[in-house]
Write a protein that holds these residues in place. Structure first.
Motif, PDB file in Angstrom:
ATOM      1  N   UNK A 126      32.240  -2.156 -63.790  1.00 44.25           N
ATOM      2  CA  UNK A 126      32.266  -0.816 -64.399  1.00 44.25           C
ATOM      3  C   UNK A 126      33.162   0.181 -63.675  1.00 44.25           C
TER       4      UNK A 126
ATOM      5  N   UNK B 204      34.582   4.703 -56.826  1.00 46.81           N
ATOM      6  CA  UNK B 204      35.356   5.414 -57.852  1.00 46.81           C
ATOM      7  C   UNK B 204      36.521   6.171 -57.217  1.00 46.81           C
ATOM      8  N   UNK B 205      36.248   6.880 -56.137  1.00 46.41           N
ATOM      9  CA  UNK B 205      37.254   7.761 -55.540  1.00 46.41           C
ATOM     10  C   UNK B 205      38.382   6.968 -54.886  1.00 46.41           C
TER      11      UNK B 205
ATOM     12  N   UNK C  57      35.914   2.588 -65.460  1.00 49.05           N
ATOM     13  CA  UNK C  57      35.883   4.055 -65.439  1.00 49.05           C
ATOM     14  C   UNK C  57      37.112   4.670 -64.771  1.00 49.05           C
ATOM     15  N   UNK C  58      37.650   3.987 -63.759  1.00 48.44           N
ATOM     16  CA  UNK C  58      38.769   4.565 -63.013  1.00 48.44           C
ATOM     17  C   UNK C  58      40.114   4.401 -63.717  1.00 48.44           C
TER      18      UNK C  58
ATOM     19  N   UNK D 130      27.599  13.598 -55.303  1.00 51.22           N
ATOM     20  CA  UNK D 130      27.724  14.798 -56.126  1.00 51.22           C
ATOM     21  C   UNK D 130      28.479  14.526 -57.434  1.00 51.22           C
ATOM     22  N   UNK D 131      28.585  13.269 -57.800  1.00 52.98           N
ATOM     23  CA  UNK D 131      29.260  12.911 -59.057  1.00 52.98           C
ATOM     24  C   UNK D 131      28.301  13.051 -60.237  1.00 52.98           C
ATOM     25  N   UNK D 132      28.841  13.382 -61.378  1.00 55.39           N
ATOM     26  CA  UNK D 132      27.996  13.394 -62.592  1.00 55.39           C
ATOM     27  C   UNK D 132      27.484  11.990 -62.910  1.00 55.39           C
ATOM     28  N   UNK D 133      28.109  10.969 -62.368  1.00 53.51           N
ATOM     29  CA  UNK D 133      27.695   9.587 -62.658  1.00 53.51           C
ATOM     30  C   UNK D 133      26.787   9.013 -61.578  1.00 53.51           C
TER      31      UNK D 133
ATOM     32  N   UNK E  42      32.380   3.420 -69.476  1.00 53.46           N
ATOM     33  CA  UNK E  42      33.471   3.464 -70.449  1.00 53.46           C
ATOM     34  C   UNK E  42      34.759   2.918 -69.847  1.00 53.46           C
TER      35      UNK E  42
ATOM     36  N   UNK F 284      34.643  17.871 -57.478  1.00 56.17           N
ATOM     37  CA  UNK F 284      34.245  17.241 -56.222  1.00 56.17           C
ATOM     38  C   UNK F 284      35.368  17.211 -55.191  1.00 56.17           C
TER      39      UNK F 284
ATOM     40  N   UNK G 291      23.817   8.586 -60.967  1.00 57.42           N
ATOM     41  CA  UNK G 291      22.655   7.753 -61.283  1.00 57.42           C
ATOM     42  C   UNK G 291      23.018   6.465 -62.011  1.00 57.42           C
ATOM     43  N   UNK G 292      24.287   6.270 -62.314  1.00 63.20           N
ATOM     44  CA  UNK G 292      24.693   5.059 -63.029  1.00 63.20           C
ATOM     45  C   UNK G 292      24.797   3.894 -62.055  1.00 63.20           C
ATOM     46  N   UNK G 293      24.223   2.738 -62.409  1.00 64.36           N
ATOM     47  CA  UNK G 293      24.397   1.574 -61.532  1.00 64.36           C
ATOM     48  C   UNK G 293      25.877   1.215 -61.453  1.00 64.36           C
TER      49      UNK G 293
ATOM     50  N   UNK H  77      29.505   5.604 -56.983  1.00 60.77           N
ATOM     51  CA  UNK H  77      29.850   6.982 -57.329  1.00 60.77           C
ATOM     52  C   UNK H  77      29.349   7.891 -56.210  1.00 60.77           C
ATOM     53  N   UNK H  78      30.046   8.995 -56.001  1.00 56.99           N
ATOM     54  CA  UNK H  78      29.668   9.922 -54.938  1.00 56.99           C
ATOM     55  C   UNK H  78      28.334  10.602 -55.259  1.00 56.99           C
TER      56      UNK H  78
ATOM     57  N   UNK I 108      35.206  16.308 -63.337  1.00 58.86           N
ATOM     58  CA  UNK I 108      34.273  16.018 -62.244  1.00 58.86           C
ATOM     59  C   UNK I 108      35.034  15.684 -60.958  1.00 58.86           C
TER      60      UNK I 108
END
Lengths: 396, 396
Positions: B143, B202-203, B147-148, B131-134, A319, A335, B136-138, B128-129, A331
């Motif tokens: 992207x 992401x982070x 997302x960020x 322990x992130x909810x994401x 997104x 984390x 499993x996302x490529x 993605x980390x 999230x």
């Protein structure tokens, strides 16, 4: 008083952080979040970032200075200079990102500091390198984005260049400076001697353009500087933003396998089986049609539904989120990447957590940034330094 | 054969670089340019970046892998796995940025490597980390920019979000991973034990948005996500791109002193003396008029003339340069930030030099990147490893 956490991979190091605004403070923040003792030295009026928002303190000051201590010094006074020299004598690392020549003008240049404390690693971050033809030009993120070409590759092909919205050259500079200082500390372990490490925002930003420069080299004559949200050189499609019911999603099929997987997510096996759509260049040639099929799928769903379907099908996509959404991300909080810390005037501020994870060290929550000069008396007393009497100058 | 330079702050370290494309290889490049011995382990078909440009090797492969050695291994085969384990046993650092779970699937996860070589520092860079909810996302740069929120702050207020044209999240990721690994090596100096360091694109990208997030927090209700080439929140002007005879220039007056200095550069003392223009908010309210005066000055001159005048007057600004201009920059070459190195097929490639300067170590010119597997036989022989027979799989 903010005490440095007693664990973390950099526990035991003492860092004098003369950083201002973003570059220097972000470098110092890495040390602080990894357990070093970081003493932020500010002019009596505070790091200029604190006041930049007018009446209220800028939340960025708190976001980039957590887990540090604050000492205020007028470095232009004899007492302030003497206190800074005592701090540097006691330190492993000194960080600064003043305009070029400031440290020398203050009598605090590398030659002086190194002669007194040969183990010191001094890290300097500038816009342009000391040997650059542009060394005298005032440098901030915006002009550096212009000069490096970062701006020329950002935006749409039929529109003007536009800056990357983040002050990205400052943060690239800060984390490169951190890496360079750590390399010098590594070498000190063998030699016993410190070093003077310099980075320039121009140089580190240039290197981050490697993929763009490679694309240019492959097709210099037909190179379209800007590709919007598509791919500049590769013949791939779909690769763009697509409308969802509640915003937009980014979807990229970098290769033909991604396309096969996307058609599955879309529930369109007919497209998967069409040999005329199997290869990237063919899809690229029929891009309006291909994008139309994808849009037909995305526009009836929410971003979350599309993201979940893309993830399941192993298609890169996500997104497009606003900052308002990012700031409220649960999230990131779960984390430890965002910590909501109290601020005397601003309520709570979402403060960054350490972006590296270490298996051998637990995550440590940041401690709120100090108020201006909160630790001056205690730290100078420990160095047997008199409290400088003249604390009046706000800038050097 | 490429020999590592025998000097540099990281001389004596051995690094196994399983990095692919940008993130991992840029991290490994920092080690290589600072004098570590970096062994790039590639699948038999080579790092996927090498072939991404179709028939010709992508110049990016050469730009990001100079001064490394190349060993090809099919990590899915028993011989390949065994050789990699022997390499990791001999190393200080191992870098990887495969998709999540790949190292574990290959039987090369942290638990395995650490049990054999407790001094190893393993560095993993992901989108993605873990322990992130994401998780499993490529994840790729595009992207992650979505997302960020990086995309949402880039572009014009009346236009759509647009990506930062550089793969900036990969490079931010790579240099943060380098910094994290160096911190773990520092800790190893005291404990004798290695560590597992993880970063997520992401982070690190989130943290580079600190100034934008601070602006949002100051004015959440009236926040304009995108500000084009202006300032999102501060009431300052002029701050934009302006037309020159041969392109555009970026000019920013972040404060009222900059405005005074700009009027001097423009030869307009009348504007400097006008009290109604002295303060940023007032100039901002009359922005069209103010920008018009600046345009009248810039449009009759070249970018170089304007840049020189701005620099003399201490006003932040710079030419907007295209990649074609950046690639041919003589000053970057004179300063060792670009080295023109020979490539078997591509002619010469402008290869990045080390972006940190160390007073205690001379600059070392990069050595051309190795061809795929150029060092396999020699390096495996030194480890008393048989050359794996099955070298067929191109990806894991």
């Amino acid at each position: 008083m903010n005490a440095a956490p007693d664990c973390g991979p950099l526990a035991g190091l003492r860092v004098i952080d003369l950083g201002q605004v973003y570059l220097g403070p972000y470098c110092g923040l890495m040390f602080a979040l990894m357990g070093a003792e970081v003493i932020k030295v500010e002019p009596p009026g505070g790091d200029s970032i604190r006041g930049i928002a007018g009446g209220r303190e800028n939340p960025a000051a708190m976001m980039l200075n957590s887990s540090k201590q604050s000492v205020t010094l007028d470095l232009g006074s004899e007492g302030g200079r003497s206190a800074l020299l005592a701090l540097a004598d006691s330190a492993d690392v000194l960080i600064e990102n003043f305009r070029p020549g400031t440290m020398e003008k203050l009598g605090l240049g590398w030659e002086t500091l190194c002669a007194r404390n040969p183990r010191l690693v001094m890290g300097s971050g500038k816009g342009y390198a000391a040997d650059s033809v542009y060394r005298d030009a005032p440098a901030m993120d915006f002009p550096i984005q212009a000069l490096t070409g970062l701006m020329s590759v950002t935006g749409f092909p039929d529109g003007p260049p536009v800056k990357c919205g983040a002050a990205i050259t400052d943060f690239l500079g800060g984390i490169h400076l951190f890496g360079g200082i750590m390399a010098a500390l590594h070498a000190r372990g063998a030699t016993g001697r410190g070093d003077f490490v310099q980075i320039a925002m121009q140089d580190v930003t240039h290197h981050a353009l490697a993929s763009n420069i490679a694309s240019y080299l492959l097709a210099p004559d037909g190179f379209a500087d800007r590709a919007g949200n598509s791919q500049a050189v590769l013949k791939v499609a779909p690769y763009d933003l697509f409308p969802a019911r509640d915003g937009q999603v980014a979807i990229m099929c970098l290769n033909d396998r991604h396309w096969q997987q996307l058609t599955r997510a879309m529930g369109r096996p007919d497209l998967a089986e069409d040999p005329e759509l199997a290869a990237g260049p063919a899809r690229c040639a029929r891009r309006a049609q291909v994008d139309g099929w994808v849009t037909a799928w995305t526009s009836s769903q929410t971003r979350a539904e599309i993201f979940a379907a893309l993830s399941s099908a192993h298609v890169p996509g996500a997104p497009v989120r606003t900052l308002a959404e990012v700031v409220s991300d649960d999230d990131m909080r779960a984390r430890g990447m965002i910590h909501d810390l109290p601020h005397p005037d601003l309520g709570t501020v979402p403060v960054p957590g350490l972006p590296m994870r270490f298996a051998a060290h637990p995550q440590v929550a940041p401690i709120p940034a100090p108020t201006v000069g909160a630790d001056t008396a205690r730290i100078l007393a420990a160095l047997e330094q008199d409290l400088p009497s003249a604390q009046s100058k706000d800038t050097y």
